[in-house]
Design an enzyme around this catalytic site. Structure first.
Site, mmCIF file in Angstrom:
data_model
loop_
_atom_site.group_PDB
_atom_site.id
_atom_site.type_symbol
_atom_site.label_atom_id
_atom_site.label_comp_id
_atom_site.label_asym_id
_atom_site.label_seq_id
_atom_site.Cartn_x
_atom_site.Cartn_y
_atom_site.Cartn_z
ATOM 1 C CE LYS A 22 -1.655 1.684 4.270
ATOM 2 N NZ LYS A 22 -1.724 3.025 4.331
ATOM 3 C CG ASN A 23 1.625 2.483 3.535
ATOM 4 O OD1 ASN A 23 1.344 2.758 3.447
ATOM 5 N ND2 ASN A 23 2.438 2.498 5.159
ATOM 6 C CB CYS A 117 -4.537 6.656 10.969
ATOM 7 S SG CYS A 117 -4.885 5.525 9.464
ATOM 8 N NE ARG A 122 -0.067 10.316 10.706
ATOM 9 C CZ ARG A 122 -0.632 9.734 9.525
ATOM 10 N NH1 ARG A 122 -2.096 8.850 9.628
ATOM 11 N NH2 ARG A 122 0.434 8.450 8.933
ATOM 12 C CG ASP A 305 2.308 1.052 10.430
ATOM 13 O OD1 ASP A 305 2.710 1.603 7.978
ATOM 14 O OD2 ASP A 305 2.475 2.309 10.399
ATOM 15 N NE ARG A 397 -7.790 4.835 5.046
ATOM 16 C CZ ARG A 397 -6.811 5.710 5.383
ATOM 17 N NH1 ARG A 397 -7.100 5.732 6.747
ATOM 18 N NH2 ARG A 397 -5.855 6.489 5.411
HETATM 19 C C1 EPZ Z 1 4.128 6.694 6.973
HETATM 20 O O1 EPZ Z 1 3.459 8.029 7.734
HETATM 21 C C2 EPZ Z 1 2.483 5.657 6.339
HETATM 22 N N1 EPZ Z 1 2.109 6.257 5.908
HETATM 23 C C3 EPZ Z 1 2.538 4.585 8.070
HETATM 24 O O2 EPZ Z 1 1.528 3.903 7.395
HETATM 25 C C4 EPZ Z 1 3.551 4.484 8.526
HETATM 26 O O3 EPZ Z 1 2.840 4.570 9.887
HETATM 27 C C5 EPZ Z 1 4.841 5.699 9.230
HETATM 28 O O4 EPZ Z 1 5.144 6.122 7.545
HETATM 29 C C6 EPZ Z 1 6.269 5.515 9.769
HETATM 30 O O5 EPZ Z 1 6.202 4.591 9.281
HETATM 31 C C7 EPZ Z 1 1.986 5.885 4.540
HETATM 32 O O6 EPZ Z 1 3.615 5.421 4.070
HETATM 33 C C8 EPZ Z 1 0.936 6.668 3.566
HETATM 34 P P1 EPZ Z 1 6.193 9.559 9.241
HETATM 35 P P2 EPZ Z 1 3.651 9.434 7.880
HETATM 36 O O7 EPZ Z 1 6.507 11.162 8.358
HETATM 37 O O8 EPZ Z 1 4.493 9.375 6.590
HETATM 38 C C9 EPZ Z 1 6.561 12.936 13.263
HETATM 39 C C10 EPZ Z 1 -0.560 2.808 7.575
HETATM 40 O O9 EPZ Z 1 -1.108 2.385 8.285
HETATM 41 N N2 EPZ Z 1 6.359 14.069 10.919
HETATM 42 O O10 EPZ Z 1 7.464 8.938 8.751
HETATM 43 O O11 EPZ Z 1 2.952 9.966 7.877
HETATM 44 C C11 EPZ Z 1 5.524 12.254 13.009
HETATM 45 O O12 EPZ Z 1 4.185 12.890 13.373
HETATM 46 C C12 EPZ Z 1 -0.140 4.386 7.908
HETATM 47 O O13 EPZ Z 1 0.017 2.267 6.234
HETATM 48 C C13 EPZ Z 1 6.800 15.382 11.960
HETATM 49 O O14 EPZ Z 1 7.356 15.924 13.287
HETATM 50 O O15 EPZ Z 1 4.743 8.997 8.561
HETATM 51 C C14 EPZ Z 1 5.514 11.297 13.550
HETATM 52 O O16 EPZ Z 1 5.985 10.655 15.232
HETATM 53 C C15 EPZ Z 1 -0.279 4.398 9.410
HETATM 54 N N3 EPZ Z 1 6.932 16.090 11.174
HETATM 55 C C16 EPZ Z 1 6.959 10.713 12.714
HETATM 56 O O17 EPZ Z 1 7.355 11.491 12.233
HETATM 57 C C17 EPZ Z 1 6.671 16.226 9.866
HETATM 58 O O18 EPZ Z 1 6.617 16.706 9.299
HETATM 59 C C18 EPZ Z 1 6.522 9.788 11.770
HETATM 60 O O19 EPZ Z 1 6.121 10.263 11.155
HETATM 61 C C19 EPZ Z 1 6.405 14.595 9.104
HETATM 62 C C20 EPZ Z 1 6.124 13.728 10.319
#
Ligand code: EPZ
Length: 429
Positions: A22-23, A117, A122, A305, A397
């Site tokens: 998916k991702n 989610c 986020r 995840d 989803r």
């Molecule tokens: C991606 O989300 C995935 N989604 C998530 O999968 C996954 O849990 C996550 O990466 C971590 O591996 C998709 O790929 C569509 P991050 P993302 O940016 O990109 C902080 C699923 O179930 N952060 O790596 O949103 C954030 O708050 C989903 O398939 C900032 O602070 O995750 C978090 O604490 C759920 N500022 C951490 O970084 C930013 O600008 C990691 O978030 C961006 C992120």
């Protein structure tokens, strides 16, 4: 609202087929906007989020031909605009990738602040910091992110946080920027590597994906490409944990075992047997589950995840297990629902203390997000009696044909359709 009925106590045995990631698909689909030639994608999972992304691309003007359930052809076309529709963007966080791809293609993007989610706050500050470094102007007003860039110019960007989304978005924008971009402290997830491979197949020049330093030489033009999306390591991990939870003998394929190393190691620690072959893994459990501590980290650490699923497993391991969620604030919304099934869990900040060993009992529960939903499904497989998952649409989803896949290996998992009278119709048998 979708409901799923689960009857517990059945072992899982047989072979289950894993869909495309998916991702990876959700990062690659926005990248198709850059192509000036035909793009053929295969192993695309048929899930709600992918269908939503396809609707967004069509709304922007992309011509899409479906070659099969998991195969699609895209033909370059003039884009109708640079503002994807609010009602679709709101459904998933991956819509934020349209910022990077539209900036690269058109030099502008107006994208509603993304939904997705509810895993606590986020933010997208790292995405916007990177776009600004590349020369874009960012404004947020009335819930819209407005990006414009007369020209994108390569930059040296140091991400303050390891972020999958920021790494994807900045790769998309930098691929078309003039000159070299270096992304430091980049995310190393396999889905990032898959996107880089797809972009390079279209003519991009990206090196270092999969490490924490990614170097991108911008190019002016992208051709077409053919690409098969990698297998979904989170779906594979879901089935591995489910097999360890209820016992049985499950072969899961095709997978890339390297992507599953953290899960394999933790399952062995928890008392399951995992046999690794070149394109599949086999999970069995005959003895008791062993309490284990778990910490989530960005790849290659244990994936956040699968934290909800690992927690479900640990409720059955006699003794105390400590789970630390290091990636997201607030990724414990599944705990209240598990406690309704009899789980003994205490939350202290980012830590959950599981007092395992008691059996779960079936109950009506509410699904709060995609992976929590998968966890509740596995809890139902483990529990005594019946569990009804409400708001099960969250699960669709990210999991293709999840009921069929689980039923084919012995689980009792059925969609519940509500008759117009409100009465719930159950499948016979
Ligand atoms: C991606 O989300 C995935 N989604 C998530 O999968 C996954 O849990 C996550 O990466 C971590 O591996 C998709 O790929 C569509 P991050 P993302 O940016 O990109 C902080 C699923 O179930 N952060 O790596 O949103 C954030 O708050 C989903 O398939 C900032 O602070 O995750 C978090 O604490 C759920 N500022 C951490 O970084 C930013 O600008 C990691 O978030 C961006 C992120």
């Amino acid at each position: 609202m979708e409901k799923i009925l689960v009857r517990g106590g059945k072992r899982l045995a047989g072979r289950v087929k894993i869909s495309g990631a998916k991702n990876a698909a959700l990062a690659i689909l926005p990248a198709v906007l850059l192509a000036s030639g035909k793009v053929s994608l295969s192993n695309i999972p048929d899930i709600t989020d992918v269908r939503t992304m396809l609707r967004i691309l069509e709304d922007l003007g992309m011509t899409i031909r479906r070659r099969g359930r998991n195969a699609l052809d895209f033909h370059p076309s003039r884009l109708r605009g640079h503002t994807p529709p609010y009602n679709l963007v709101q459904k998933m966080r991956a819509s934020s990738y349209l910022m990077g791809s539209l900036l690269a293609r058109l030099g502008k993007a107006t994208v509603p602040v993304p939904g997705g989610c509810d895993l606590g706050p986020r933010p997208i500050d790292q995405h916007l910091k990177g776009f600004t470094a590349l020369g874009a102007k960012c404004e947020i007003e009335h819930g819209l992110i407005k990006l414009t860039a007369k020209k994108l110019t390569g930059a040296h960007i140091y991400l303050d946080v390891v972020s999958v989304g920021a790494t994807v978005n900045l790769m998309l924008a930098a691929a078309a920027a003039e000159g070299r971009t270096i992304l430091e402290n980049a995310a190393k997830e396999p889905e990032i590597v898959d996107l880089a491979n797809f972009l390079n197949a279209m003519g991009a020049v990206i090196k270092g994906a999969g490490t924490d330093v990614i170097k991108i030489e911008g190019v002016k033009r992208f051709g077409g490409a053919e690409h098969a999306v990698i297998p979904d390591r989170i779906e594979a991990g879901t089935f591995m944990l489910a097999a360890a939870a209820v016992g049985g003998d499950l072969v899961i394929g095709e997978v890339i075992p390297k992507h599953l190393e953290a899960i394999t190691a933790k399952l062995k620690e928890m008392g399951a047997e995992v046999e690794v072959e070149p394109e599949q893994v086999r999970v069995r459990r005959t003895g008791p589950l062993i309490p284990s501590d778990l910490k989530t980290f960005p790849y290659p650490g244990f994936p956040t995840d699968l934290q909800p699923l690992a927690m479900v497993l640990l409720t059955a391991a006699e003794g105390t297990s400590v789970i630390t969620e290091n990636v997201f604030d607030g990724r414990f919304r599944h705990v209240d629902e598990l406690k309704r099934m009899g789980a003994q869990i205490k939350i202290e900040g980012r830590t959950a203390v599981v007092d395992g060993g008691g059996a779960l009992s079936g109950a009506p529960v509410t699904v709060t997000d995609l992976r929590a939903g998968a966890a509740m499904l596995v809890a139902g497989l483990m529990a005594r009696g019946e569990t009804v998952l409400n708001q099960a649409e969250h699960i669709y989803r990210g999991y293709e044909k999840i009921e069929e896949k689980l039923s084919s290996v012995g689980a009792y998992v059925k969609p519940l359709r509500e008759r117009s009278s409100g009465e719930v119709a159950r499948d016979p048998g």
